[in-house]
Design a protein around this motif. Structure first.
Motif, short mmCIF file in Angstrom:
data_model
loop_
_atom_site.label_atom_id
_atom_site.label_comp_id
_atom_site.label_asym_id
_atom_site.label_seq_id
_atom_site.Cartn_x
_atom_site.Cartn_y
_atom_site.Cartn_z
N LEU A 5 0.81 -1.22 0.00
CA LEU A 5 0.00 0.00 0.00
C LEU A 5 0.84 1.27 0.00
CD1 LEU A 5 -2.66 -1.01 2.67
CD2 LEU A 5 -2.99 -0.92 0.19
N ILE A 6 1.79 1.33 0.91
CA ILE A 6 2.54 2.57 1.13
C ILE A 6 3.56 2.86 0.03
CG2 ILE A 6 4.40 1.69 2.60
CD1 ILE A 6 3.82 4.11 4.44
N SER A 7 4.16 1.84 -0.54
CA SER A 7 5.19 2.08 -1.57
C SER A 7 4.60 2.64 -2.85
CB SER A 7 5.96 0.79 -1.85
OG SER A 7 5.12 -0.19 -2.41
N LYS A 8 3.33 2.38 -3.12
CA LYS A 8 2.69 2.89 -4.33
C LYS A 8 2.49 4.39 -4.30
CE LYS A 8 0.27 -1.41 -5.25
NZ LYS A 8 -0.99 -2.13 -5.26
N ARG A 9 2.60 4.98 -3.14
CA ARG A 9 2.40 6.43 -2.98
C ARG A 9 3.65 7.24 -3.32
NH1 ARG A 9 -1.11 6.70 2.58
NH2 ARG A 9 -2.80 5.36 1.84
N SER A 10 4.75 6.57 -3.56
CA SER A 10 6.02 7.24 -3.83
C SER A 10 6.54 6.83 -5.20
CB SER A 10 7.04 6.85 -2.76
OG SER A 10 8.33 7.24 -3.13
N GLU A 11 6.87 7.81 -6.03
CA GLU A 11 7.42 7.51 -7.35
C GLU A 11 8.75 6.76 -7.23
OE1 GLU A 11 6.43 7.66 -10.58
OE2 GLU A 11 4.49 8.09 -9.65
N LEU A 12 9.56 7.12 -6.25
CA LEU A 12 10.85 6.45 -6.07
C LEU A 12 10.70 4.99 -5.63
CD1 LEU A 12 12.94 9.19 -4.24
CD2 LEU A 12 13.42 8.23 -6.49
N LEU A 13 9.63 4.71 -4.89
CA LEU A 13 9.46 3.38 -4.30
C LEU A 13 8.46 2.49 -5.04
CD1 LEU A 13 9.41 4.45 -0.58
CD2 LEU A 13 11.30 3.44 -1.83
N LYS A 14 7.74 3.07 -5.97
CA LYS A 14 6.74 2.29 -6.70
C LYS A 14 7.40 1.07 -7.34
CE LYS A 14 3.69 4.69 -8.78
NZ LYS A 14 3.00 5.59 -9.71
N ASP A 15 6.82 -0.09 -7.15
CA ASP A 15 7.30 -1.37 -7.68
C ASP A 15 8.60 -1.85 -7.02
OD1 ASP A 15 5.14 -1.54 -9.50
OD2 ASP A 15 6.23 -0.24 -10.91
N SER A 16 8.99 -1.24 -5.92
CA SER A 16 10.18 -1.71 -5.21
C SER A 16 9.85 -2.98 -4.44
CB SER A 16 10.71 -0.64 -4.25
OG SER A 16 9.75 -0.37 -3.27
N LYS A 17 10.88 -3.73 -4.12
CA LYS A 17 10.71 -4.99 -3.41
C LYS A 17 11.19 -4.82 -1.97
CE LYS A 17 12.13 -9.81 -3.42
NZ LYS A 17 13.07 -10.78 -3.96
N LEU A 18 10.38 -5.29 -1.04
CA LEU A 18 10.74 -5.28 0.37
C LEU A 18 11.27 -6.65 0.76
CD1 LEU A 18 10.67 -3.75 3.10
CD2 LEU A 18 8.40 -4.77 3.46
#
Length: 114
Positions: free
Chosen positions: A50-63
């Motif tokens: 949910l939260i990573s989609k709100r950031s262009e830098l973090l969108k589609d990043s892997k945790l």
């Protein structure tokens, strides 16, 4: 649930580091959490979606989550032992004079940027 507030902190810190390094994209974030930290890995993963989609830098990043084992030391006999298995009682000498060495931490271990 403190997982969401922890991830808000992580996002702020990761974005700060990424911007300082002129990153266009964050690919992976590796977090370390202690076995007795109270952090629920499943919640972290769900909230990250949910939260990573709100950031262009973090969108589609892997945790990536890495659990660190909890270890306790007996202050009487010096033995180290797994906290979860034996709690606060030393399995060697049965003393309750023990201290948690590790297993309650929460760290940003690694940020992979593009």
């Amino acid at each position: 649930m403190h997982e969401m507030s922890l991830l808000v902190y992580v996002v702020d810190e990761v974005e700060k580091v990424a911007k300082e390094n002129n990153a266009k994209k964050v690919e992976t974030i590796t977090l370390e959490y202690g076995e007795v930290s109270g952090i629920l890995a499943d919640c972290m993963v769900d909230f990250w979606e949910l939260i990573s989609k709100r950031s262009e830098l973090l969108k589609d990043s892997k945790l990536i989550l890495e659990m660190l084992p909890a270890v306790t030391v007996c202050n009487d006999c010096g033995k180290r032992y797994p906290t979860v298995e034996f709690a606060k009682v030393c399995p060697s000498c049965k003393s309750k004079n023990t201290e948690l060495l590790c297993g309650s931490e929460f760290n940003i271990k690694e940020i992979a940027i593009a």
